[in-house]
Write an enzyme that holds these catalytic residues in place. Structure first.
Site, PDB file in Angstrom:
ATOM      1  N   SER A  43       5.184  -3.320   4.074  1.00 16.83           N
ATOM      2  CA  SER A  43       4.601  -3.917   2.861  1.00 16.83           C
ATOM      3  C   SER A  43       5.417  -5.102   2.360  1.00 16.83           C
ATOM      4  O   SER A  43       6.617  -5.195   2.580  1.00 16.83           O
ATOM      5  CB  SER A  43       4.535  -2.869   1.738  1.00 16.83           C
ATOM      6  N   GLU A  44       4.715  -5.968   1.656  1.00 17.51           N
ATOM      7  CA  GLU A  44       5.341  -7.155   1.067  1.00 17.51           C
ATOM      8  C   GLU A  44       4.841  -7.304  -0.366  1.00 17.51           C
ATOM      9  O   GLU A  44       3.859  -6.653  -0.747  1.00 17.51           O
ATOM     10  CB  GLU A  44       4.967  -8.395   1.893  1.00 17.51           C
ATOM     11  N   GLY A  50       2.974  -9.381  -1.550  1.00 11.91           N
ATOM     12  CA  GLY A  50       1.552  -9.750  -1.570  1.00 11.91           C
ATOM     13  C   GLY A  50       0.725  -9.061  -0.502  1.00 11.91           C
ATOM     14  O   GLY A  50      -0.396  -9.503  -0.225  1.00 11.91           O
ATOM     15  N   ASP A 109      -0.454   6.921  10.827  1.00 13.36           N
ATOM     16  CA  ASP A 109      -1.250   8.137  11.083  1.00 13.36           C
ATOM     17  C   ASP A 109      -0.347   9.368  11.001  1.00 13.36           C
ATOM     18  O   ASP A 109      -0.670  10.361  10.338  1.00 13.36           O
ATOM     19  CB  ASP A 109      -1.888   8.088  12.478  1.00 13.36           C
ATOM     20  N   ARG A 143       5.903  33.989 -20.500  1.00 15.76           N
ATOM     21  CA  ARG A 143       5.528  33.435 -21.809  1.00 15.76           C
ATOM     22  C   ARG A 143       4.386  34.257 -22.434  1.00 15.76           C
ATOM     23  O   ARG A 143       3.362  34.520 -21.772  1.00 15.76           O
ATOM     24  CB  ARG A 143       5.079  31.988 -21.614  1.00 15.76           C
ATOM     25  N   GLN A 160       0.320  21.584 -18.191  1.00  8.93           N
ATOM     26  CA  GLN A 160      -0.532  22.168 -19.226  1.00  8.93           C
ATOM     27  C   GLN A 160      -0.185  23.640 -19.466  1.00  8.93           C
ATOM     28  O   GLN A 160      -0.096  24.092 -20.609  1.00  8.93           O
ATOM     29  CB  GLN A 160      -2.008  22.038 -18.790  1.00  8.93           C
ATOM     30  N   GLU A 195       2.088   4.942   1.722  1.00  8.30           N
ATOM     31  CA  GLU A 195       1.593   5.176   3.086  1.00  8.30           C
ATOM     32  C   GLU A 195       0.063   5.171   3.158  1.00  8.30           C
ATOM     33  O   GLU A 195      -0.553   5.924   3.905  1.00  8.30           O
ATOM     34  CB  GLU A 195       2.213   6.440   3.706  1.00  8.30           C
ATOM     35  N   GLY A 196      -0.504   4.316   2.335  1.00 12.26           N
ATOM     36  CA  GLY A 196      -1.958   4.155   2.288  1.00 12.26           C
ATOM     37  C   GLY A 196      -2.524   4.849   1.063  1.00 12.26           C
ATOM     38  O   GLY A 196      -2.452   6.074   0.937  1.00 12.26           O
ATOM     39  N   GLU A 219      -7.729   5.113  -1.704  1.00 12.62           N
ATOM     40  CA  GLU A 219      -8.871   4.239  -1.402  1.00 12.62           C
ATOM     41  C   GLU A 219      -8.855   3.851   0.082  1.00 12.62           C
ATOM     42  O   GLU A 219      -9.902   3.825   0.735  1.00 12.62           O
ATOM     43  CB  GLU A 219      -8.817   2.992  -2.301  1.00 12.62           C
TER      44      GLU A 219
HETATM   45  N1  COS Z   1      -4.070   3.574  15.532  1.00 10.68           N
HETATM   46  C1  COS Z   1      -3.993   2.614  16.494  1.00 10.68           C
HETATM   47  N2  COS Z   1      -4.659   1.434  16.394  1.00 10.68           N
HETATM   48  C2  COS Z   1      -5.399   1.229  15.284  1.00 10.68           C
HETATM   49  C3  COS Z   1      -5.522   2.193  14.273  1.00 10.68           C
HETATM   50  C4  COS Z   1      -4.823   3.415  14.434  1.00 10.68           C
HETATM   51  N3  COS Z   1      -4.872   4.373  13.492  1.00 10.68           N
HETATM   52  N4  COS Z   1      -6.316   1.723  13.303  1.00 10.68           N
HETATM   53  C5  COS Z   1      -6.711   0.494  13.689  1.00 10.68           C
HETATM   54  N5  COS Z   1      -6.162   0.211  14.896  1.00 10.68           N
HETATM   55  C6  COS Z   1      -6.374  -1.021  15.711  1.00 10.68           C
HETATM   56  C7  COS Z   1      -7.861  -1.267  15.899  1.00 10.68           C
HETATM   57  O1  COS Z   1      -8.345  -0.557  17.003  1.00 10.68           O
HETATM   58  C8  COS Z   1      -7.895  -2.770  16.109  1.00 10.68           C
HETATM   59  O2  COS Z   1      -7.542  -3.035  17.448  1.00 10.68           O
HETATM   60  P1  COS Z   1      -8.220  -4.247  18.303  1.00 10.68           P
HETATM   61  O3  COS Z   1      -7.542  -5.493  17.805  1.00 10.68           O
HETATM   62  O4  COS Z   1      -7.853  -3.955  19.732  1.00 10.68           O
HETATM   63  O5  COS Z   1      -9.686  -4.205  18.023  1.00 10.68           O
HETATM   64  C9  COS Z   1      -6.759  -3.276  15.211  1.00 10.68           C
HETATM   65  O6  COS Z   1      -5.874  -2.149  15.006  1.00 10.68           O
HETATM   66  C10 COS Z   1      -7.250  -3.758  13.866  1.00 10.68           C
HETATM   67  O7  COS Z   1      -7.894  -2.690  13.228  1.00 10.68           O
HETATM   68  P2  COS Z   1      -8.946  -2.876  12.048  1.00 10.68           P
HETATM   69  O8  COS Z   1      -9.907  -3.953  12.429  1.00 10.68           O
HETATM   70  O9  COS Z   1      -9.479  -1.537  11.686  1.00 10.68           O
HETATM   71  O10 COS Z   1      -8.026  -3.459  10.883  1.00 10.68           O
HETATM   72  P3  COS Z   1      -8.333  -3.703   9.351  1.00 10.68           P
HETATM   73  O11 COS Z   1      -7.701  -4.969   8.932  1.00 10.68           O
HETATM   74  O12 COS Z   1      -9.788  -3.512   9.065  1.00 10.68           O
HETATM   75  O13 COS Z   1      -7.453  -2.579   8.600  1.00 10.68           O
HETATM   76  C11 COS Z   1      -6.983  -0.522   7.484  1.00 10.68           C
HETATM   77  C12 COS Z   1      -7.686  -1.278   8.638  1.00 10.68           C
HETATM   78  C13 COS Z   1      -7.537  -0.823   6.122  1.00 10.68           C
HETATM   79  C14 COS Z   1      -7.232   0.917   7.827  1.00 10.68           C
HETATM   80  C15 COS Z   1      -5.467  -0.837   7.523  1.00 10.68           C
HETATM   81  O14 COS Z   1      -5.217  -2.152   7.084  1.00 10.68           O
HETATM   82  C16 COS Z   1      -4.630   0.112   6.713  1.00 10.68           C
HETATM   83  O15 COS Z   1      -4.398   1.266   7.089  1.00 10.68           O
HETATM   84  N6  COS Z   1      -4.102  -0.369   5.571  1.00 10.68           N
HETATM   85  C17 COS Z   1      -3.172   0.421   4.791  1.00 10.68           C
HETATM   86  C18 COS Z   1      -1.788   0.051   5.118  1.00 10.68           C
HETATM   87  C19 COS Z   1      -0.826   0.996   4.480  1.00 10.68           C
HETATM   88  O16 COS Z   1      -0.910   2.195   4.646  1.00 10.68           O
HETATM   89  N7  COS Z   1       0.133   0.427   3.728  1.00 10.68           N
HETATM   90  C20 COS Z   1       1.182   1.171   3.175  1.00 10.68           C
HETATM   91  C21 COS Z   1       2.399   0.834   3.953  1.00 10.68           C
HETATM   92  S1  COS Z   1       3.655   2.019   3.927  1.00 10.68           S
HETATM   93  S2  COS Z   1       4.126   2.293   2.074  1.00 10.68           S
END
Ligand code: COS
Length: 380
Positions: free
Chosen positions: A126-127, A129, A241, A269, A337, A364-365, A368
């Site tokens: 994360s950054e 922005g 994941d 209590r 509560q 970690e996501g 939403e």
């Molecule tokens: N495992 C492996 N590969 C994955 C994957 C997963 N779980 N999810 C997506 N990918 C791959 C896709 O298959 C795709 O590959 P190709 O380029 O070969 O097609 C690529 O990654 C891009 O995936 P996608 O198009 O789904 O990306 P999006 O930009 O739509 O993003 C979300 C998907 C929203 C799910 C993702 O940005 C996300 O999880 N964001 C949250 C990040 C987060 O958790 N931040 C907190 C950080 S730690 S505090």
């Protein structure tokens, strides 16, 4: 799905429970009040193999699998959520290095993280922005001779001040390439040009330091690239994941503590001549709390079980994470509560549990993002 833990899983669970009860729980209030995690505590976790539960044994890990890992995180989190963060991020970094580290990086860093003498693992995606939209990150890495040079800023880095090894995502292709222009690097503590910022003054998880990082012409060797160039986003997603199973387990552990203390309090209590546990209003709360926790635990076990079998578990991990984190917030809120006024003061742990649980729906996501991942999985 196997509901009963195997012998190995039960052993890891018992080991974590014993350490959590004997060593971690008595320190939890102080860790929260002083915002400091004692190094001995982290060394103790490592000594029991809990910093690398699902890292292969030939890399210094316990090789016990994802179910064992989730069971262990639950136990530690039910004693101290801040300690569980240090444990879960270090496990996530170790697993990521073991999986994508191409031999050299894995054999160098996994044993260090597992052994605990050096420090924690930190996950720098994360950054300021770019959080949910990880593909929008702006930190850059460019080749320079036999090195990579990293420039940029990271935000919300758990365990940064105590970290030995950072996995860092940076852009290696122009911004318009989005998620397809990111690479992942391993950066050691003390790398020239890496500055660890001041810890954030957070609502909860106060024992776990969360810091910004600055990379100013930070030079790392060519071999610090983790996985393939421009394939870093997939490494981040795969790591998250697994990480989401850890956060689900952490949320469940916090909720279990809140329920355990609510049960004790409700039987001690008294109001209107009887323990409050005899009032149906309180019983309904306790019943809902227990049901949410068990449902979350089963979802978490299912995700970890699929992972252990080498099957896809992205959707299952997101389901476990969103359900467990939202359940934990509800359970901890009800615990406050039930405790009434005593739930609102520091003398009781109920308020700490609510503060600690709150971030599990965010980091970690966010919830939403988990729902996006789940819906995509259902629609596939
Ligand atoms: N495992 C492996 N590969 C994955 C994957 C997963 N779980 N999810 C997506 N990918 C791959 C896709 O298959 C795709 O590959 P190709 O380029 O070969 O097609 C690529 O990654 C891009 O995936 P996608 O198009 O789904 O990306 P999006 O930009 O739509 O993003 C979300 C998907 C929203 C799910 C993702 O940005 C996300 O999880 N964001 C949250 C990040 C987060 O958790 N931040 C907190 C950080 S730690 S505090």
């Amino acid at each position: 799905m196997q509901v009963e833990p195997t012998e190995t899983q039960a052993l890891v669970q018992r080991t974590a429970r014993d350490f959590a009860t004997r060593v971690v729980a008595p320190l939890a209030a102080t860790i929260d009040a002083t915002a400091a995690l004692p190094d001995e505590l982290l060394a103790g976790l490592a000594g029991l193999g809990l910093m690398a539960v699902n890292v292969p044994t030939d890399l210094g890990g316990s090789g016990a699998g994802a179910v064992a890992y989730a069971l262990a995180v639950e136990e530690i989190a039910s004693a101290c959520a801040s300690t569980a963060v240090a444990m879960s991020v270090t496990n996530m970094v170790g697993e990521t290095l073991a999986r994508f580290g191409r031999g050299a990086l894995a054999s160098r860093f996994c044993p260090r993280l597992a052994g605990g003498g050096h420090g924690l693992g930190a996950f720098a995606l994360s950054e300021p922005g770019a959080g949910s939209d990880a593909g929008a990150l702006r930190t850059v890495a460019r080749r320079d001779g036999a090195s990579w040079v990293i420039d940029g800023a990271k935000q919300w880095i758990s365990g940064g001040p105590q970290a030995d090894v950072f996995v860092v995502w940076a852009r290696t292709r122009p911004p318009e390439t989005g998620v397809r222009g990111l690479s992942c690097f391993v950066v050691e503590r003390g790398a020239p040009g890496l500055a660890v910022g001041k810890p954030e003054d957070k609502m909860g998880l106060r024992g776990s330091s969360t810091v910004p990082l600055e990379f100013a012409a930070c030079r790392v060797p060519e071999g610090a690239l983790l996985g393939a160039e421009n394939e870093g986003f997939k490494i981040a997603m795969a790591a998250l994941d697994g990480g989401r199973i850890g956060i689900a387990a952490q949320a469940i552990g916090i909720a279990r503590a809140a329920l355990r203390e609510s049960l004790e309090y409700a039987q001690a209590r008294r109001t209107f001549g009887v323990p409050i546990a005899q009032h149906q209003a309180i019983q309904h709360k306790l019943a809902d709390m227990g049901t949410l926790i068990d449902a979350a635990h089963l979802l978490c076990m299912r995700a970890a079980w699929h992972k252990d079998r080498g099957e896809a578990f992205t959707r299952e991990a997101s389901m476990a994470k969103v359900f467990a984190s939202e359940a934990a917030v509800r359970v901890c809120n009800e615990a406050v509560q039930i405790h009434g006024g005593y739930g609102y003061i520091r003398e009781f742990a109920a308020e700490r549990h609510l503060r600690d649980a709150r971030v599990t729906t965010i980091y970690e996501g966010t919830s939403e993002i988990q729902r996006i991942v789940i819906a995509r999985g259902l629609l596939e």
